[in-house]
Design an enzyme around this catalytic site. Sequence first.
Site, PDB file in Angstrom:
ATOM      1  CG  ASP A 242      -5.725 -25.639  -0.481  1.00  0.00           C
ATOM      2  OD1 ASP A 242      -6.430 -26.386  -1.175  1.00  0.00           O
ATOM      3  OD2 ASP A 242      -4.893 -24.849  -0.962  1.00  0.00           O
TER       4      ASP A 242
ATOM      5  NE  ARG B 135      -6.857 -31.563  -5.452  1.00  0.00           N
ATOM      6  CZ  ARG B 135      -7.029 -30.274  -5.757  1.00  0.00           C
ATOM      7  NH1 ARG B 135      -6.864 -29.342  -4.845  1.00  0.00           N
ATOM      8  NH2 ARG B 135      -7.334 -29.927  -6.993  1.00  0.00           N
TER       9      ARG B 135
ATOM     10  CE  LYS C  40      -5.102 -21.160  -2.571  1.00  0.00           C
ATOM     11  NZ  LYS C  40      -5.358 -22.593  -2.683  1.00  0.00           N
TER      12      LYS C  40
END
Length: 471
Positions: A195, A202, A221
């Site tokens: 992530d 991103r 998460k």
Amino acid sequence: MGQLSYLLYKNLYIIKIEKMLEKYIKYENKTRWSMRAVDIIQKKRDNIELTSEEMSFLLGEYLQNRVPDYQMSSFLMAVYFNGMTKDELKVFTELMMNSGEVIKFDGIEKFLIDKHSTGGVGDKTTIALAGLFAAFNIGTAKLSGRGLGHTGGTIDKFEAIPGFVFPETRDELVKMVNKVGTGIMGYSDTIVPLDKKLYSLRDVTATVSSIPLIASSIMSKKLAVYADGIILDVKVGSGAFMKNLKTAEELAKTMIDIGDSFDRKVVTLLTDMDQPLGYAVGNANEIIEAIETLKGRGPKDFTELVETIVATALQIKGDVKSLEEGKEKVAEVISNGAAIQHLKDFIEAAGGNPKLVDDYTLLPKFKSEYEFKAKKSGWISKIEAEEIGKAAMVLGAGRATKDDIIDHSVGVLLTKKVGDYVEAGEVLAFVQHNDKNLESSIRFLEGAYTIVDEKVEKNKVILEILSNIGL
């Protein structure tokens, strides 16, 4: 060996090799021998559902640096435009969750609730919950981050307490939760590393605002660190990432769907961030406001949010049947002092001085206070939360870059909220500063307030509650 025999042997050998390759492909998850990132990207571009094997290959190869950033950027943009199916989203989230360490807190003797906020200005909720959850034998074992930008992080706020230290190991965290109900650690690179890698990409490819990517980032998460129930506070408004209720609802429903697919109880609260939460924006001043709330003297909007979150936790735990019953129990532990005593216990266990709960001079103190005054009379129709956050950040209450050092003493203390009437020359906010960037802070405040002649309704703090447990 004759020519015919040689050719026959060669053909049989080729067939044998082909069968070996087929077996490898079948039983080794179709790794690089049979898959290419470009083909997976093309499928997603054409809005064709990906298989779990294809998703596993792409993310696994990217994590191992065998798929370059430019190809993953293309994939993320395809997701941005085409979204993900429920099956794709489950696989995507699970792969992120399992990309690092998955923590289950064996040895914790409490019902665990993980409360997560998508981030907002003046959001000091976790501080108040430390006392309230413990009063109901609810545990919180969570990983929190430091702030970057106009919102402060939970760890930054607690570090305003002199001497306060966080557990550094899982055993220390478990011991803390069993002792005082709350344990908070900083995020580790071993938790959901995929992530972290994807988010960095991103951030520079204009794909941050994709609902499935946001939902999977948050939920991976949450799922990587076990809790009996998950409460998600999704902020909505000018000071939040989700600017309107429609997109916030979509995010909430997506996260609930993910929770469903992993058999987790999930409740989402959509809450107002068209103005700061409460009156205090900073670090030490937010500690004070959270304490005042546990003494029954907190701002109305912040008190309502805290009571609703704890009442929701009691519903998930099964201690109450309705939100109203839960709120009554919360009001009771605030009234009898149980919540504030549990907060004292938590502060002491973390190395801080519990006396600060009754003596705020033990917290970091700013040098000067500037009175920011209204230039006209009227009703406040808008307080841009992000501008207030920036006004505090430039003083040192937040970070413009990850290397900035927080000044825990400074911040902004509002005196009015949306819907309040103000006279010209009346103080709208106190700027608590240490002779650094005061002029910049004032400029942000000047752009934050809108005052109109017509009466304005006050904002609701709880906009909507969605869940997968029938609340």
